[in-house]
Motif scaffolding. Structure first.
Motif, PDB file in Angstrom:
ATOM      1  N   THR A  39       0.831  -1.207   0.000  1.00  0.00           N
ATOM      2  CA  THR A  39       0.000   0.000   0.000  1.00  0.00           C
ATOM      3  C   THR A  39       0.863   1.254   0.000  1.00  0.00           C
ATOM      4  N   VAL A  40       1.874   1.285   0.868  1.00  0.00           N
ATOM      5  CA  VAL A  40       2.731   2.472   0.975  1.00  0.00           C
ATOM      6  C   VAL A  40       3.517   2.678  -0.317  1.00  0.00           C
ATOM      7  N   ALA A  41       4.060   1.598  -0.879  1.00  0.00           N
ATOM      8  CA  ALA A  41       4.845   1.725  -2.110  1.00  0.00           C
ATOM      9  C   ALA A  41       3.972   2.199  -3.266  1.00  0.00           C
ATOM     10  N   LEU A  42       2.807   1.589  -3.438  1.00  0.00           N
ATOM     11  CA  LEU A  42       1.906   2.010  -4.506  1.00  0.00           C
ATOM     12  C   LEU A  42       1.457   3.446  -4.285  1.00  0.00           C
ATOM     13  N   GLY A  43       1.121   3.788  -3.051  1.00  0.00           N
ATOM     14  CA  GLY A  43       0.678   5.146  -2.752  1.00  0.00           C
ATOM     15  C   GLY A  43       1.738   6.185  -3.070  1.00  0.00           C
ATOM     16  N   ARG A  44       2.975   5.907  -2.690  1.00  0.00           N
ATOM     17  CA  ARG A  44       4.057   6.849  -2.999  1.00  0.00           C
ATOM     18  C   ARG A  44       4.217   7.022  -4.510  1.00  0.00           C
ATOM     19  N   ALA A  45       4.083   5.930  -5.242  1.00  0.00           N
ATOM     20  CA  ALA A  45       4.202   6.012  -6.704  1.00  0.00           C
ATOM     21  C   ALA A  45       3.083   6.859  -7.300  1.00  0.00           C
ATOM     22  N   LEU A  46       1.872   6.715  -6.792  1.00  0.00           N
ATOM     23  CA  LEU A  46       0.752   7.520  -7.286  1.00  0.00           C
ATOM     24  C   LEU A  46       0.978   8.999  -7.000  1.00  0.00           C
ATOM     25  N   ILE A  47       1.463   9.311  -5.785  1.00  0.00           N
ATOM     26  CA  ILE A  47       1.746  10.711  -5.434  1.00  0.00           C
ATOM     27  C   ILE A  47       2.845  11.262  -6.331  1.00  0.00           C
ATOM     28  N   ILE A 104       6.935   1.179   8.068  1.00  0.00           N
ATOM     29  CA  ILE A 104       6.741   0.287   6.930  1.00  0.00           C
ATOM     30  C   ILE A 104       8.004   0.224   6.085  1.00  0.00           C
ATOM     31  N   ILE A 105       8.417  -0.972   5.716  1.00  0.00           N
ATOM     32  CA  ILE A 105       9.599  -1.150   4.876  1.00  0.00           C
ATOM     33  C   ILE A 105       9.207  -1.023   3.409  1.00  0.00           C
ATOM     34  N   VAL A 106       9.945  -0.188   2.666  1.00  0.00           N
ATOM     35  CA  VAL A 106       9.687  -0.006   1.239  1.00  0.00           C
ATOM     36  C   VAL A 106      10.965  -0.195   0.419  1.00  0.00           C
ATOM     37  N   GLY A 107      11.970   0.636   0.663  1.00  0.00           N
ATOM     38  CA  GLY A 107      13.169   0.649  -0.167  1.00  0.00           C
ATOM     39  C   GLY A 107      13.801  -0.716  -0.390  1.00  0.00           C
TER      40      GLY A 107
END
Length: 291
Positions: A39-47, A104-107
């Motif tokens: 969710t966080v990764a997709l959300g950051r990409a959308l922003i 949340i882990i993303v990188g």
């Protein structure tokens, strides 16, 4: 209502965008049933893509491809400068947190890869620019893209905060860019302010995060609000579009589909909408192709 506010410093040397994308990312999570990290990764990409698209004029459309070699796989998003965005992540089921504070882990899950921006100006000749992923955190990768590909020094902050149930609580961010007429002293002052500003997570957690972002970016510098545009997650898929896609298949392929599956179900990658085609639907398409 999600929105992006475009501003410029009073001396015309800097511009900044601040965004509230909470409903946009919340809708994406609901449509794709993503777990926390996804969710966080997709959300950051959308922003990030809403920031990219906001830089465009006319009917331009921006496709952002974050092609990672890690567990997320690829994240694909399409946005326009009217505030519309859609997107998906290949692996929707990642849910990893740092044990100390629940971050949340993303990188690390994105891994090495490429940040690909394809801008379609409606001329039939899209322009593609690619930079390497430098962290996989997406905000830093977008800043690097602006600096390397567009030669525009930029500071980017974006994030998605989740509640105790791992549902989207708030999402948004900012972009600050130095314009060609910015003096070195002014650049140094803004750089110092950005380095000392609170974390993007704490700013987003503020009661009025849009105003908190603007205050953090500009400090005591005066600025003007230039425009405010609504943002939304929306998909332009349709039954007709997928019917047309089926028409491009060979009659033999359609007959195999009819025989083996007695119909077809097509799921839109960008929004998860399902379109069902019955035996009769396929027969009509086959008949149209053979007439």
């Amino acid at each position: 209502m999600d929105k992006i506010i475009k501003t410029i410093s009073e001396n015309g040397a800097f511009r900044a965008y601040v965004l509230d994308c909470t409903e946009t990312v919340r809708t994406a999570q609901q449509k794709h049933h993503t777990l926390a990290s996804s969710t966080v990764a997709l959300g950051r990409a959308l922003i990030a893509n809403q920031i990219l698209a906001a830089n465009q004029k006319g009917d331009s459309q921006v496709t952002l491809k974050i092609i990672g070699e890690g567990a997320f796989g690829h994240i694909i998003s399409i946005a326009d400068n009217k505030g519309n965005v859609k997107g998906y992540i290949q692996n929707t089921g990642l849910n990893l947190k740092k044990t100390a504070n629940g971050q949340i882990i993303v990188g690390p899950l994105m891994g090495n890869g490429h940040f690909v921006v394809i801008t379609d100006y409606g001329t039939g000749k899209p322009y593609t620019s690619t930079t390497p992923l430098i962290s996989g955190e997406i905000g830093e990768d977008l800043a690097y893209y602006f600096t390397e590909s567009e030669q525009t020094p930029s500071a980017i902050g974006l994030n998605v905060l989740l509640n105790d149930e791992d549902c989207v609580q708030v999402a948004g961010g900012f972009m600050l860019q130095a314009l060609p007429n910015a003096a070195e002293a002014d650049i140094a002052r803004f750089e110092k302010r950005i380095q000392e500003m609170p974390s993007i997570s704490s700013l987003l957690a503020s009661e009025n995060h849009i105003e908190a972002l603007l205050a953090a970016v500009y400090g005591d510098d005066n600025y003007k609000r230039l425009a405010e545009t609504e943002l939304r997650f929306t998909c332009d898929c349709s039954r007709q579009r997928f019917t047309n896609a089926l028409r491009t298949l060979a009659a033999a392929e359609l007959r195999d589909m009819l025989k083996e599956d007695r119909g077809a179900e097509i799921v839109c990658q960008f929004c998860g909408q399902k379109y069902n085609f019955t035996e009769k639907d396929l027969e009509e398409i086959i008949n149209d192709k053979t007439e």
